[in-house]
Design a protein around this motif. Structure first.
Motif, PDB file in Angstrom:
ATOM      1  N   GLN A  75       0.825  -1.204   0.000  1.00  0.00           N
ATOM      2  CA  GLN A  75       0.000   0.000   0.000  1.00  0.00           C
ATOM      3  C   GLN A  75       0.863   1.260   0.000  1.00  0.00           C
ATOM      4  N   THR A  76       2.010   1.202   0.648  1.00  0.00           N
ATOM      5  CA  THR A  76       2.939   2.340   0.631  1.00  0.00           C
ATOM      6  C   THR A  76       3.430   2.605  -0.783  1.00  0.00           C
ATOM      7  N   ASP A  77       3.820   1.545  -1.490  1.00  0.00           N
ATOM      8  CA  ASP A  77       4.300   1.700  -2.867  1.00  0.00           C
ATOM      9  C   ASP A  77       3.196   2.171  -3.809  1.00  0.00           C
ATOM     10  N   GLU A  78       1.971   1.680  -3.582  1.00  0.00           N
ATOM     11  CA  GLU A  78       0.895   1.980  -4.526  1.00  0.00           C
ATOM     12  C   GLU A  78       0.227   3.321  -4.270  1.00  0.00           C
ATOM     13  N   ASN A  79       0.125   3.726  -2.994  1.00  0.00           N
ATOM     14  CA  ASN A  79      -0.674   4.912  -2.677  1.00  0.00           C
ATOM     15  C   ASN A  79       0.112   6.071  -2.087  1.00  0.00           C
ATOM     16  N   PHE A  80       1.062   5.774  -1.200  1.00  0.00           N
ATOM     17  CA  PHE A  80       1.736   6.880  -0.515  1.00  0.00           C
ATOM     18  C   PHE A  80       2.891   7.458  -1.318  1.00  0.00           C
ATOM     19  N   LEU A  81       3.785   6.608  -1.779  1.00  0.00           N
ATOM     20  CA  LEU A  81       4.972   7.113  -2.478  1.00  0.00           C
ATOM     21  C   LEU A  81       4.638   7.880  -3.758  1.00  0.00           C
ATOM     22  N   PRO A  82       3.724   7.392  -4.621  1.00  0.00           N
ATOM     23  CA  PRO A  82       3.376   8.195  -5.800  1.00  0.00           C
ATOM     24  C   PRO A  82       2.799   9.560  -5.428  1.00  0.00           C
ATOM     25  N   TRP A  83       1.969   9.585  -4.400  1.00  0.00           N
ATOM     26  CA  TRP A  83       1.409  10.873  -3.965  1.00  0.00           C
ATOM     27  C   TRP A  83       2.500  11.774  -3.395  1.00  0.00           C
ATOM     28  N   PHE A  84       3.347  11.223  -2.515  1.00  0.00           N
ATOM     29  CA  PHE A  84       4.352  12.027  -1.840  1.00  0.00           C
ATOM     30  C   PHE A  84       5.382  12.587  -2.806  1.00  0.00           C
ATOM     31  N   SER A  85       5.774  11.801  -3.795  1.00  0.00           N
ATOM     32  CA  SER A  85       6.842  12.220  -4.707  1.00  0.00           C
ATOM     33  C   SER A  85       6.328  13.023  -5.892  1.00  0.00           C
ATOM     34  N   GLY A  86       5.032  13.204  -6.013  1.00  0.00           N
ATOM     35  CA  GLY A  86       4.475  13.960  -7.129  1.00  0.00           C
ATOM     36  C   GLY A  86       4.853  15.431  -7.084  1.00  0.00           C
ATOM     37  N   ALA A 116       5.581  16.641  10.041  1.00  0.00           N
ATOM     38  CA  ALA A 116       5.472  15.223  10.390  1.00  0.00           C
ATOM     39  C   ALA A 116       4.040  14.869  10.759  1.00  0.00           C
ATOM     40  N   GLY A 117       3.373  15.743  11.495  1.00  0.00           N
ATOM     41  CA  GLY A 117       1.981  15.494  11.842  1.00  0.00           C
ATOM     42  C   GLY A 117       1.094  15.392  10.614  1.00  0.00           C
ATOM     43  N   TYR A 118       1.334  16.283   9.634  1.00  0.00           N
ATOM     44  CA  TYR A 118       0.544  16.243   8.402  1.00  0.00           C
ATOM     45  C   TYR A 118       0.816  14.956   7.617  1.00  0.00           C
ATOM     46  N   LEU A 119       2.091  14.573   7.500  1.00  0.00           N
ATOM     47  CA  LEU A 119       2.444  13.372   6.749  1.00  0.00           C
ATOM     48  C   LEU A 119       1.944  12.110   7.459  1.00  0.00           C
ATOM     49  N   GLN A 120       1.963  12.098   8.780  1.00  0.00           N
ATOM     50  CA  GLN A 120       1.440  10.956   9.514  1.00  0.00           C
ATOM     51  C   GLN A 120      -0.058  10.780   9.249  1.00  0.00           C
ATOM     52  N   GLN A 121      -0.766  11.888   9.191  1.00  0.00           N
ATOM     53  CA  GLN A 121      -2.191  11.820   8.879  1.00  0.00           C
ATOM     54  C   GLN A 121      -2.409  11.247   7.480  1.00  0.00           C
ATOM     55  N   GLN A 122      -1.609  11.699   6.519  1.00  0.00           N
ATOM     56  CA  GLN A 122      -1.729  11.192   5.153  1.00  0.00           C
ATOM     57  C   GLN A 122      -1.369   9.713   5.083  1.00  0.00           C
ATOM     58  N   TYR A 123      -0.341   9.294   5.826  1.00  0.00           N
ATOM     59  CA  TYR A 123       0.069   7.892   5.826  1.00  0.00           C
ATOM     60  C   TYR A 123      -1.017   7.019   6.440  1.00  0.00           C
ATOM     61  N   GLN A 124      -1.638   7.531   7.485  1.00  0.00           N
ATOM     62  CA  GLN A 124      -2.728   6.796   8.121  1.00  0.00           C
ATOM     63  C   GLN A 124      -3.874   6.592   7.142  1.00  0.00           C
ATOM     64  N   GLU A 125      -4.254   7.649   6.433  1.00  0.00           N
ATOM     65  CA  GLU A 125      -5.406   7.580   5.531  1.00  0.00           C
ATOM     66  C   GLU A 125      -5.105   6.798   4.262  1.00  0.00           C
ATOM     67  N   ARG A 126      -3.893   6.903   3.741  1.00  0.00           N
ATOM     68  CA  ARG A 126      -3.565   6.295   2.455  1.00  0.00           C
ATOM     69  C   ARG A 126      -3.020   4.870   2.573  1.00  0.00           C
ATOM     70  N   ALA A 233       9.831  13.367   7.298  1.00  0.00           N
ATOM     71  CA  ALA A 233       9.377  14.750   7.429  1.00  0.00           C
ATOM     72  C   ALA A 233      10.553  15.690   7.704  1.00  0.00           C
ATOM     73  N   GLU A 234      11.496  15.227   8.545  1.00  0.00           N
ATOM     74  CA  GLU A 234      12.661  16.062   8.848  1.00  0.00           C
ATOM     75  C   GLU A 234      13.493  16.313   7.596  1.00  0.00           C
ATOM     76  N   GLN A 235      13.769  15.255   6.839  1.00  0.00           N
ATOM     77  CA  GLN A 235      14.550  15.417   5.615  1.00  0.00           C
ATOM     78  C   GLN A 235      13.800  16.272   4.601  1.00  0.00           C
ATOM     79  N   THR A 236      12.496  16.027   4.475  1.00  0.00           N
ATOM     80  CA  THR A 236      11.701  16.799   3.519  1.00  0.00           C
ATOM     81  C   THR A 236      11.664  18.261   3.909  1.00  0.00           C
ATOM     82  N   SER A 237      11.504  18.530   5.190  1.00  0.00           N
ATOM     83  CA  SER A 237      11.446  19.917   5.649  1.00  0.00           C
ATOM     84  C   SER A 237      12.746  20.658   5.347  1.00  0.00           C
ATOM     85  N   GLU A 238      13.867  19.992   5.622  1.00  0.00           N
ATOM     86  CA  GLU A 238      15.160  20.630   5.349  1.00  0.00           C
ATOM     87  C   GLU A 238      15.317  20.926   3.863  1.00  0.00           C
ATOM     88  N   LYS A 239      14.956  19.963   3.026  1.00  0.00           N
ATOM     89  CA  LYS A 239      15.104  20.156   1.586  1.00  0.00           C
ATOM     90  C   LYS A 239      14.181  21.251   1.066  1.00  0.00           C
TER      91      LYS A 239
END
Length: 338
Positions: A75-86, A116-126, A233-239
């Motif tokens: 589910q991470t490969d199919e739903n979260f990673l495509p959304w996150f990396s878009g 991190a809180g926002y991404l955790q919510q998205q990970y929970q839902e997706r 989230a930490e790495q993403t925030s820094e970038k």
């Protein structure tokens, strides 16, 4: 005449006597008491049955957790990673990071925590909620306990037949063992007899309280269900904060050359960013997958083996309770004499 009358009276008395015998309730057969040595053997078999059931429940729980982990990865490969990396998600995240940074007056750690809180919510839902519709990790604890009790119930039945134990005496023997002890009140306790006779064990009044006792502390739940997201989230925030600062320069250049030229520059910059993002997308997905997977595997192993709050915690609790009240075995396998 007199002889005939006497004969008739005699027949009548005989019939009355026979009727009385037929209506008399037979006296119950008193079962002889089971010898103490037999009870020691029964306890020895109960002890071995509990340990065997625990081992089989461990195999069951690990198989269920393996299936859950596989579905989470899929589910991470199919739903979260495509959304996150878009591209548009990264654009939206950059705006959120910029907004978080402005509101936190440059506190990058606070911005990372909010992201991190926002991404955790998205990970929970997706990821986690769709997987939970197929297999719920929180239910594996209850299923493992039920499986353990079923195995123990089968072994007790075999032991009873092997030693020809009278049911009342066996019930009395099992009643002496406290399988669940959460307090002094009757609703907080259950004997081994109750545990084995109530099907399913969820019908026991103390069952809900036991499950509540086995739940991990509230502050530990996010880490166990969305492990790795804070690191991502930490790495993403820094970038994104670095990118956001760079985009401020492009905005200033666009404003300096005028609205029409500035709009064209903005469109051109956006197009270049989209192209760069598309080229970097496989690397971003691979990096995110690695970070999520490493942390998730660590949390998964802890959830599997934690004796107090893991998926086997219920089985371990019952095993400790039951085995702690049975006579231990000598090293050579013989029963320990009291």
């Amino acid at each position: 005449m007199l002889c005939a009358y006497a004969r008739s009276v005699g027949v009548g008395l005989a019939l009355l006597i026979l009727a009385g015998c037929a209506s008399r309730v037979p006296e119950p057969t008193v079962q002889p008491a089971v010898a103490p040595a037999v009870w020691l053997q029964v306890d020895s078999e109960l002890l071995a049955a509990s340990r065997s059931a625990t081992e089989q429940a461990e195999v069951y729980a690990q198989g269920s957790m393996e299936h859950w982990r596989t579905r989470v990865y899929q589910q991470t490969d199919e739903n979260f990673l495509p959304w996150f990396s878009g591209y548009w998600t990264q654009e939206w995240l950059s705006l959120k990071v910029g907004w978080y940074s402005l509101n936190s007056r440059g506190d990058s750690e606070q911005a990372s925590r909010r992201l991190a809180g926002y991404l955790q919510q998205q990970y929970q839902e997706r990821v986690l909620e769709p997987v939970a519709l197929e297999i719920d990790a929180s239910q594996i604890t209850a299923q493992a306990m039920e499986f353990y009790v079923q195995l123990l119930r089968q072994q007790v039945a075999l032991t009873s037949r092997r030693h020809q134990l009278p049911a009342p005496q066996l019930d009395q023997h099992l009643e002496r063992v406290t399988a669940i002890d959460l307090g002094p009140e009757p609703g907080q306790r259950a004997t081994l007899r109750q545990l084995l006779q109530v099907e399913p064990i969820a019908r026991l009044p103390v069952y809900g309280a036991l499950l509540h006792k086995l739940q991990p502390p509230a502050q530990a739940e996010p880490a166990s269900t969305t492990s790795g997201v804070p690191r991502v989230a930490e790495q993403t925030s820094e970038k994104l904060q670095a990118q956001f600062a760079g985009r401020g320069v492009a905005g200033a250049v666009a404003a300096a050359v005028g609205r029409v030229a500035g709009a064209l520059i903005s469109v051109g910059v956006a197009g270049v960013r989209a192209l760069v993002q598309d080229n970097a997308r496989p690397d971003l997905q691979a990096e995110t997958r690695r970070d999520l997977g490493t942390a998730f595997d660590q949390a998964w192993l802890k959830h599997l083996h934690d004796p107090e709050h893991g998926v086997m915690a219920g089985v371990y609790y019952l095993g400790r309770q039951i085995e702690g009240q049975l006579p231990p075995l000598e090293p050579n396998g013989s029963d320990a004499q009291p």
